[in-house]
Design a protein around this motif. Structure first.
Motif, PDB file in Angstrom:
ATOM      1  N   ASP A  94     -15.526  25.177  83.423  1.00  0.00           N
ATOM      2  CA  ASP A  94     -16.194  25.538  84.676  1.00  0.00           C
ATOM      3  C   ASP A  94     -15.297  26.326  85.614  1.00  0.00           C
ATOM      4  OD1 ASP A  94     -18.437  24.259  83.685  1.00  0.00           O
ATOM      5  OD2 ASP A  94     -18.985  23.489  85.659  1.00  0.00           O
ATOM      6  N   VAL A  95     -13.985  26.158  85.509  1.00  0.00           N
ATOM      7  CA  VAL A  95     -13.087  27.036  86.263  1.00  0.00           C
ATOM      8  C   VAL A  95     -13.294  28.481  85.802  1.00  0.00           C
ATOM      9  CG1 VAL A  95     -10.673  27.688  86.610  1.00  0.00           C
ATOM     10  CG2 VAL A  95     -11.353  25.288  86.807  1.00  0.00           C
ATOM     11  N   ARG A  96     -13.401  28.671  84.481  1.00  0.00           N
ATOM     12  CA  ARG A  96     -13.663  30.012  83.954  1.00  0.00           C
ATOM     13  C   ARG A  96     -15.018  30.528  84.433  1.00  0.00           C
ATOM     14  NH1 ARG A  96     -11.625  34.591  82.397  1.00  0.00           N
ATOM     15  NH2 ARG A  96     -10.033  33.478  81.177  1.00  0.00           N
ATOM     16  N   ARG A  97     -16.027  29.689  84.426  1.00  0.00           N
ATOM     17  CA  ARG A  97     -17.361  30.128  84.881  1.00  0.00           C
ATOM     18  C   ARG A  97     -17.315  30.543  86.340  1.00  0.00           C
ATOM     19  NH1 ARG A  97     -22.922  29.839  83.606  1.00  0.00           N
ATOM     20  NH2 ARG A  97     -22.130  30.393  81.546  1.00  0.00           N
TER      21      ARG A  97
ATOM     22  N   GLU B 214      -3.454  29.293  81.879  1.00  0.00           N
ATOM     23  CA  GLU B 214      -4.478  30.260  82.297  1.00  0.00           C
ATOM     24  C   GLU B 214      -5.465  29.624  83.263  1.00  0.00           C
ATOM     25  OE1 GLU B 214      -7.928  33.220  80.414  1.00  0.00           O
ATOM     26  OE2 GLU B 214      -6.916  31.733  79.160  1.00  0.00           O
ATOM     27  N   THR B 215      -5.908  28.407  82.950  1.00  0.00           N
ATOM     28  CA  THR B 215      -6.855  27.714  83.825  1.00  0.00           C
ATOM     29  C   THR B 215      -6.247  27.439  85.188  1.00  0.00           C
ATOM     30  OG1 THR B 215      -7.949  26.661  81.936  1.00  0.00           O
ATOM     31  CG2 THR B 215      -8.286  25.658  84.097  1.00  0.00           C
ATOM     32  N   ARG B 216      -4.988  27.022  85.200  1.00  0.00           N
ATOM     33  CA  ARG B 216      -4.317  26.761  86.471  1.00  0.00           C
ATOM     34  C   ARG B 216      -4.252  28.011  87.330  1.00  0.00           C
ATOM     35  NH1 ARG B 216       1.232  24.301  84.794  1.00  0.00           N
ATOM     36  NH2 ARG B 216       1.576  24.477  87.057  1.00  0.00           N
ATOM     37  N   ALA B 217      -3.964  29.147  86.717  1.00  0.00           N
ATOM     38  CA  ALA B 217      -3.898  30.402  87.467  1.00  0.00           C
ATOM     39  C   ALA B 217      -5.263  30.782  88.022  1.00  0.00           C
ATOM     40  CB  ALA B 217      -3.363  31.519  86.567  1.00  0.00           C
ATOM     41  N   LEU B 218      -6.311  30.618  87.220  1.00  0.00           N
ATOM     42  CA  LEU B 218      -7.668  30.930  87.681  1.00  0.00           C
ATOM     43  C   LEU B 218      -8.094  29.974  88.791  1.00  0.00           C
ATOM     44  CD1 LEU B 218      -9.489  31.634  84.295  1.00  0.00           C
ATOM     45  CD2 LEU B 218      -8.875  33.311  86.050  1.00  0.00           C
ATOM     46  N   ALA B 219      -7.774  28.701  88.630  1.00  0.00           N
ATOM     47  CA  ALA B 219      -8.148  27.721  89.641  1.00  0.00           C
ATOM     48  C   ALA B 219      -7.473  28.018  90.971  1.00  0.00           C
ATOM     49  CB  ALA B 219      -7.794  26.314  89.171  1.00  0.00           C
ATOM     50  N   GLU B 220      -6.189  28.362  90.919  1.00  0.00           N
ATOM     51  CA  GLU B 220      -5.453  28.687  92.132  1.00  0.00           C
ATOM     52  C   GLU B 220      -6.103  29.834  92.883  1.00  0.00           C
ATOM     53  OE1 GLU B 220      -2.670  28.012  94.932  1.00  0.00           O
ATOM     54  OE2 GLU B 220      -2.683  26.902  93.043  1.00  0.00           O
ATOM     55  N   GLN B 221      -6.673  30.782  92.164  1.00  0.00           N
ATOM     56  CA  GLN B 221      -7.255  31.971  92.773  1.00  0.00           C
ATOM     57  C   GLN B 221      -8.707  31.794  93.187  1.00  0.00           C
ATOM     58  OE1 GLN B 221      -6.769  35.504  90.398  1.00  0.00           O
ATOM     59  NE2 GLN B 221      -7.742  36.841  91.898  1.00  0.00           N
ATOM     60  N   TYR B 222      -9.477  31.029  92.401  1.00  0.00           N
ATOM     61  CA  TYR B 222     -10.923  31.036  92.600  1.00  0.00           C
ATOM     62  C   TYR B 222     -11.546  29.690  92.980  1.00  0.00           C
ATOM     63  CZ  TYR B 222     -10.696  35.615  90.343  1.00  0.00           C
ATOM     64  OH  TYR B 222     -10.404  36.914  90.033  1.00  0.00           O
ATOM     65  N   VAL B 223     -10.781  28.600  92.948  1.00  0.00           N
ATOM     66  CA  VAL B 223     -11.368  27.279  93.172  1.00  0.00           C
ATOM     67  C   VAL B 223     -10.837  26.652  94.465  1.00  0.00           C
ATOM     68  CG1 VAL B 223     -11.633  24.952  92.239  1.00  0.00           C
ATOM     69  CG2 VAL B 223     -11.682  26.928  90.695  1.00  0.00           C
ATOM     70  N   ASP B 224     -11.726  26.222  95.328  1.00  0.00           N
ATOM     71  CA  ASP B 224     -11.349  25.557  96.572  1.00  0.00           C
ATOM     72  C   ASP B 224     -10.965  24.105  96.362  1.00  0.00           C
ATOM     73  OD1 ASP B 224     -11.279  27.302  98.718  1.00  0.00           O
ATOM     74  OD2 ASP B 224     -13.405  27.107  99.197  1.00  0.00           O
TER      75      ASP B 224
END
Length: 392
Positions: A270-273, A348-358
């Motif tokens: 869901d982080v990717r989504r 990769e997920t950690r990097a995406l989460a840092e950028q896109y997840v509150d």
């Protein structure tokens, strides 16, 4: 892939605040600082700093320099609107010790059509009071589930003029009651059901009306629900279909998306989504969006539609940490520290989460029967005992 589920009416409550679950005719797809403690109504109550401590001051980890708009002190609701809290409050001392970690976590209370128009303002104000415990800066979490008809009924019935008037009246009163309260608001769980309504424009327009009303509040962040990685799945249009639905629901009035509300997707999926959805909206000119992943139910994530038991809405509970197979347990505790190594996410997920997840939040309610009602003590005990994140 998607299975329908029936929700049951709860008996009318004599407690002003009792926020019951949806009616039966709907079918479910729902910083290293010390915790601040105050005294209210002769009871010691607490508020939980996001990503740093639980409500009662047990240290989790350093939250670091979180850039989330939700970082700070989170209120923890304690009152009759939460069936879990009510059961905990009546439990024995030994049972309370067993459930302490669970009950200390902030959980997003659900409000919907089962609360009459004439009562929603008072109940919302009381919910805020019992979440903030005297601290007007504490973040309140709530889930708005007001569409009527919804689920199977919405597949054949278009909202009547009376229902439309009632919906808008309810939303207006709810928004006025929230006012300038710091709020994270999840709007319309299982909104992917819009794909099957007979009048898409009308139904989506009602959610858009709510997004605009709540989005205009000065301290409220609105997150539109968008199913998750598996809903709409790639075969159902995937990200493109999610973006179509979200745009129709009023993403321009919102701050982001919330996923996995009633499913069990792994956090990575869901982080990717969320990242894909945010990027798609950026390409359309809508910037600054973020997301929330519901992690209440995905400590052992799996795909809802592939569940190997009789009822995915009431999937079996894991009995021990690390259990293999399709079973449910509590996931990452509520936090804005979305990229911390303790969560076991890949780089990769950690990097995406840092950028896109509150944040990761507990929006779903796997401790309730069919994620609806009533609270189930034995089930909850197993959810707590089997969580790989217990005590964090």
């Amino acid at each position: 892939m998607l299975l329908h589920r029936a929700l049951s009416y709860l008996a009318a409550t004599t407690v002003l605040l009792a926020l019951a679950s949806p009616p039966q005719d709907v079918v479910a797809r729902s910083a290293d600082a010390a915790s601040r403690t105050t005294v209210a109504a002769d009871r010691v109550v607490t508020a939980a700093p996001s990503g740093d401590h639980t409500a009662r001051g047990t240290k989790v980890m350093r939250a670091g320099s979180s850039s989330s708009e939700l970082a700070g002190t989170w209120g923890v609701y304690q009152g009759p609107a939460d069936m879990a809290w009510s059961a905990y409050d009546k439990a024995s001392k030994s049972r309370k010790r067993e459930l302490q970690w669970f009950i200390d976590q902030p959980r997003a209370g659900w409000m919907g059509a089962w609360i009459p128009d004439r009562e929603i303002a008072a109940r919302t104000r009381k919910y805020i009071e019992l979440s903030q415990h005297g601290d007007p800066e504490a973040l309140v979490q709530m889930t708005i589930f007001r569409m009527d008809p919804w689920y199977t009924a919405s597949q054949t019935q278009v909202p009547t003029k009376k229902q439309v008037r009632s919906y808008k009246r309810w939303i207006r009163r709810s928004a006025r009651a929230i006012g300038d309260t710091p709020t994270a608001l999840m709007l319309q769980p299982d909104a992917t059901f819009l794909r099957t309504v007979p009048n898409f424009k009308k139904s989506a327009g009602l959610i858009r009306f709510a997004a605009k009303r709540y989005g205009a509040l000065p301290n409220t962040r609105v997150y539109l629900e968008t199913g998750g990685w598996d809903w709409p799945a790639p075969g159902q249009g995937g990200v493109d279909e999610a973006v179509r639905l979200l745009a129709a629901m009023g993403m321009r009035h919102a701050d982001g998306v919330v996923t996995n509300t009633t499913h069990y997707n792994r956090t990575e999926w869901d982080v990717r989504r969320i990242a894909d959805i945010v990027r798609a909206f950026e390409a359309r000119g809508t910037t600054g969006l973020k997301g929330i992943v519901n992690t209440s139910s995905n400590g052992n994530g799996f795909e809802f539609g592939r569940y190997d038991g009789p009822d995915p809405d009431h999937a079996r509970v894991c009995r021990k940490p690390g259990q293999r197979g399709m079973c449910v347990t509590l996931g990452i505790p509520p936090t804005t520290d979305v990229a911390h190594p303790a969560w076991g996410l890949d780089e990769e997920t950690r990097a995406l989460a840092e950028q896109y997840v509150d944040a990761y939040m507990w929006v779903g309610r796997p401790w309730l029967k069919r994620q609806n009602s009533p609270f189930m003590m034995r089930r909850t005990r197993h959810l707590v005992a089997s969580s790989p994140f217990r005590g964090m």
